[in-house]
Motif scaffolding. Structure first.
Motif, PDB file in Angstrom:
ATOM      1  N   LEU A 280      -5.187  46.369 -45.497  1.00 28.04           N
ATOM      2  CA  LEU A 280      -5.345  46.075 -46.929  1.00 28.04           C
ATOM      3  C   LEU A 280      -5.805  47.261 -47.754  1.00 28.04           C
ATOM      4  N   ASP A 281      -5.282  47.346 -48.977  1.00 30.74           N
ATOM      5  CA  ASP A 281      -5.764  48.326 -49.940  1.00 30.74           C
ATOM      6  C   ASP A 281      -6.983  47.709 -50.661  1.00 30.74           C
ATOM      7  N   LYS A 282      -7.941  48.541 -51.005  1.00 30.43           N
ATOM      8  CA  LYS A 282      -9.169  48.043 -51.650  1.00 30.43           C
ATOM      9  C   LYS A 282      -8.895  47.433 -53.028  1.00 30.43           C
ATOM     10  N   LYS A 283      -7.753  47.802 -53.646  1.00 32.02           N
ATOM     11  CA  LYS A 283      -7.461  47.331 -54.997  1.00 32.02           C
ATOM     12  C   LYS A 283      -6.881  45.909 -55.024  1.00 32.02           C
ATOM     13  N   THR A 284      -6.428  45.429 -53.866  1.00 32.56           N
ATOM     14  CA  THR A 284      -5.796  44.100 -53.819  1.00 32.56           C
ATOM     15  C   THR A 284      -6.833  43.003 -54.035  1.00 32.56           C
TER      16      THR A 284
ATOM     17  N   ILE B 276     -12.680  37.803 -44.756  1.00 31.26           N
ATOM     18  CA  ILE B 276     -11.887  39.025 -44.575  1.00 31.26           C
ATOM     19  C   ILE B 276     -12.194  40.062 -45.677  1.00 31.26           C
ATOM     20  N   ALA B 277     -12.142  41.342 -45.341  1.00 32.52           N
ATOM     21  CA  ALA B 277     -12.215  42.466 -46.291  1.00 32.52           C
ATOM     22  C   ALA B 277     -13.258  42.245 -47.393  1.00 32.52           C
ATOM     23  N   LYS B 278     -14.501  42.258 -47.006  1.00 30.05           N
ATOM     24  CA  LYS B 278     -15.588  41.883 -47.924  1.00 30.05           C
ATOM     25  C   LYS B 278     -15.684  42.761 -49.172  1.00 30.05           C
ATOM     26  N   GLU B 279     -15.146  43.983 -49.095  1.00 31.27           N
ATOM     27  CA  GLU B 279     -15.252  44.881 -50.257  1.00 31.27           C
ATOM     28  C   GLU B 279     -14.221  44.557 -51.340  1.00 31.27           C
ATOM     29  N   ASN B 280     -13.198  43.789 -50.984  1.00 29.08           N
ATOM     30  CA  ASN B 280     -12.153  43.480 -51.980  1.00 29.08           C
ATOM     31  C   ASN B 280     -12.609  42.379 -52.931  1.00 29.08           C
ATOM     32  N   GLU B 281     -12.157  42.492 -54.189  1.00 24.87           N
ATOM     33  CA  GLU B 281     -12.419  41.433 -55.160  1.00 24.87           C
ATOM     34  C   GLU B 281     -11.736  40.158 -54.677  1.00 24.87           C
ATOM     35  N   ARG B 282     -12.357  38.997 -54.926  1.00 19.34           N
ATOM     36  CA  ARG B 282     -11.818  37.772 -54.338  1.00 19.34           C
ATOM     37  C   ARG B 282     -12.166  36.535 -55.145  1.00 19.34           C
ATOM     38  N   VAL B 283     -11.335  35.515 -55.019  1.00 18.80           N
ATOM     39  CA  VAL B 283     -11.685  34.178 -55.513  1.00 18.80           C
ATOM     40  C   VAL B 283     -11.405  33.194 -54.384  1.00 18.80           C
TER      41      VAL B 283
END
Lengths: 264, 456
Positions: free
Chosen positions: B158-162, B176-183
């Motif tokens: 994953l890219d961090k921007k996704t 998953i991927a805790k640094e990524n923005e998420r809802v």
């Protein structure tokens, strides 16, 4: 072979300790325990969780310790929990504690697990002289046909790892007839057998797939039992043995090429 | 621009014309050729400005179709891979269709369904704006190992921007991927929920912080539900988008988001399709659409029922039900559905990996992860298994408590129709996997003919 008095002869029901059922439950292996529960009269199953001290270390009444397949992060967790008892476990095995360990739970009892992609080394319990290499982008899957005493064993392997004996005198549990042995170079030896400790990479419902082996195990424990659905288990075993003995049956699955290859 | 890429694009475009002329339906072929000539083709080809990817073990095709249908209804210019495969060659093929011969993109938005295992070969080159993960569960052990492994593959790619749209009720995929923005999306407690698992598969049992046993505030199936740790207070994430107050009679549900609460039409009565609809509504709100638009869309789209077909011939119902080979999780959902259906039932189990049987032998571990116990009911009167794994299925059914009198093992496909009892007013369910689609159609035809013969 066990030398100790059987559970039933002792006038007690058999006690099975299932180590870490909350994480050691992949690929239908919980059925190994359930099958013994269905087959053995008055079997007492102790389910020991991660934050509990294993019963076989505090009491000498456990007839069989079972541990099965888990994820890679769960392996780290299990090692972390068992490390506190490293010496006690080694002593119990020396004294003849009976173990059945399947799938990658075997690796916990070796020297270390080295991940060749992440370049990370996890120190294991160092009870037996062997080590493990893991490559998560390569998965090995193989059927297995082997010998145990005069019994034929059928089973499966599907793993990211290969293990290597660091001491040639270490005895295997099974002798490979077809399929992958302990690693690619090793052609015969599979698993570990030391006193009453038994470990194999074979995974899944091993006891259901190998009714004769299960009988041998329960007889050596001295349990009072009748295998559950024995007729159906034997029919399936005999058909599988015939299939695996057929030279036309492919034995390995190559994920990369998505095709089957014939080995041995 | 790299010469290799230009050559790949020209050859791929020519292959499309050649395939059309020769009336071939090889939808992945242009993608396959492009990647053979230029391995970084996906990186170099121009892509739609906005890209949405749908992945997960179950529901990704349905969710992708819902999104595509919605965008088409909104008259957006949308590119998708619904005609090709969901691995790198299928994505490359879709992208080839999406550009001119001079690599000029023709579409505004791309919606791609991508196989979980293909993440490393596709994600890094796609510039994904939104990644939707429906859920992650156990699948073929030979291909997918275990869901934690699949989660790590996605995370690494994953890219961090996704921005991530995640299932709050699935602890395997939502961390998953805790640094990524998420809802997060999820469904509030329903009347049918439990608090302990009745399924053999439950991969979320241990608190990731203190390793104590987790509890469920509510649990739907396997690990899908709201979890908490009684020891340290760890719990499932809160919902940004949610469903509640499901009314199956009126086929309505309340959707809650930052825009407030509103009743919407339910597209399908099954819980997993409720999640699929919820994902669609969550994405549309993320993209800035208002509730009036959402309502309008939901009125005009539907969920195709291709995975389940039923008909009545004379007095006997015959139904085909998809149950993926080697996927215990999907089979358990099929068993749950069948066990809730009326009539006395005969079940034909055809999800037995016939492609494996040609060359080697299927690993049957998955049989011991699937809830065959759900088939141990008085109204399931007969179960038929067949082929090389027939005896393994029989052993598994016996372990589920089903008596031998109810089980018939036949050697060959052609014996199945003859082995059925076809009692008055009963139903026959043919469960098939991806290896046995054609075989199942043949068997159903033979059953139809036999019903006409026996119950004329």
């Amino acid at each position: 072979m066990s030398g100790d008095q059987g559970a039933y002869q002792r006038g007690k029901s058999m006690i099975l300790e299932f180590l870490y059922p909350e994480i050691c439950n992949l690929y239908g292996e919980a059925f190994n325990v359930r099958y013994l529960e269905e087959s053995v009269q008055d079997l007492k199953v102790i389910r020991t969780h991660l934050n509990d001290k294993p019963r076989f270390l505090v009491s000498d009444d456990v007839d069989l310790v079972y541990m099965g397949m888990m994820t890679e992060s769960s392996q780290v967790l299990a090692i972390e929990k068992l490390k506190a008892y490293q010496k006690e476990i080694a002593t119990a095995i020396e004294k003849g504690q009976r173990f059945m360990v399947t799938g990658n739970a075997l690796e916990i009892f070796g020297d270390h697990i080295y991940d060749v992609e992440d370049k990370e080394k996890t120190e294991a319990l160092k009870i037996f002289p062997f080590h493990t290499k893991r490559a998560k982008m390569k998965r090995y899957s193989s059927l297995f046909l082997g010998d145990f005493n005069d019994l034929k064993i059928v089973g499966y392997k599907s793993q990211f790892t290969k293990s290597y004996y660091d001491d040639d005198t270490l005895e295997p549990l099974f002798k490979t007839k077809r399929g992958t042995a302990f690693n690619d170079e090793e052609k015969v030896k599979e698993g570990i057998r030391y006193k009453n400790f038994m470990a194999t990479y074979l995974l899944g419902p091993l006891f259901i797939m190998n009714p004769y082996f299960t009988k041998w195990l329960l007889e050596s424990i001295g349990a009072k039992f009748k295998l559950a659905n024995e007729d159906a288990a034997l029919d399936a075993y005999k058909a599988r043995l015939k299939e695996y003995s057929d030279p036309n049956t492919g034995f390995g699955y190559s994920l990369k090429k998505s095709k089957v290859y014939h080995s041995n | 621009m790299k010469l290799r890429f230009i050559l790949a694009l020209i050859v791929a475009k020519l292959s499309i014309i050649a395939l059309k002329i020769t009336k071939h339906n090889a939808t992945n072929m242009p993608g396959y050729l492009a990647l053979r000539i230029c391995p970084d083709f996906i990186k170099l080809v121009n892509k739609p400005k906005r890209i949405i990817v749908v992945t997960g073990t179950n529901g990704k095709t349905t969710v992708s179709n819902l999104i595509n249908d919605s965008f088409k209804y909104l008259k957006l210019s949308v590119l998708n891979n619904s005609l090709g495969s969901n691995i790198n060659t299928g994505i490359a093929a879709a992208l080839i269709y999406g550009v001119s011969l001079f690599n000029r993109e023709k579409y505004d938005i791309g919606v791609f369904e991508i196989d979980e295992r293909s993440a490393p070969r596709v994600y890094p080159y796609l510039d994904i704006d939104y990644l939707i993960i429906t859920n992650l569960s156990r699948d073929s052990l030979v291909r997918n190992a275990h869901p934690e492994y699949i989660a790590s593959l996605i995370e690494k790619s994953l890219d961090k921007k996704t921005k991530l749209i995640l299932n709050a009720d699935d602890m395997i995929s939502n961390g998953i991927a805790k640094e990524n923005e998420r809802v997060y999306f999820g469904i509030e407690k329903m009347d049918s929920d439990l608090t302990t698992s009745r399924n053999l598969i439950n991969d979320i049992t241990v608190c990731p912080h203190c390793h104590s046993e987790l509890s469920y505030e509510y649990l739907r199936y396997s690990n899908i539900g709201k979890v908490y740790c009684p020891k340290c207070g760890f719990k499932s994430p809160d919902y940004d988008y949610s469903f509640k107050d499901v009314d199956l009679k009126k086929m309505e549900v309340t959707f809650t988001s930052k825009l407030g609460e509103k009743r919407f039409r339910l597209l399908n009565e099954s819980v997993f399709n409720m999640y699929n609809e919820l994902i669609l509504l969550s994405l549309l709100v993320e993209l800035g659409y208002d509730y009036d638009t959402l309502e309008d869309i939901i009125k005009h789209i539907g969920i195709t029922k291709s995975r389940y077909n039923s008909e009545i011939i004379n007095d006997i119902e015959i139904a085909m039900q998809m149950a993926k080979d080697k996927n215990a999780y999907a089979c358990s959902r099929a068993f749950e559905y069948i066990s809730s259906r009326p009539r006395n039932k005969e079940i034909v189990l055809m999800m037995n990996c016939t492609r494996d049987a040609k060359e080697w032998s299927e690993l049957v571990c998955w049989l011991y992860e699937a809830d065959f116990e759900l088939l141990n009911r008085d109204d399931i009167i007969h179960v038929i298994t067949y082929g090389k794994r027939g005896l393994d299925f029989r052993m598994r059914l016996r372990e589920a408590g089903i008596k031998d009198e109810k089980i018939t093992v036949v050697n060959d496909l052609k014996d199945i129709a003859q082995a059925l009892w076809l009692k008055k007013g009963s139903a026959v369910y043919v469960l098939y996997g991806s290896d046995s689609v054609n075989g199942a159609f043949g068997v159903c035809q033979a059953i139809r003919e036999r019903i006409k013969e026996v119950r004329a």
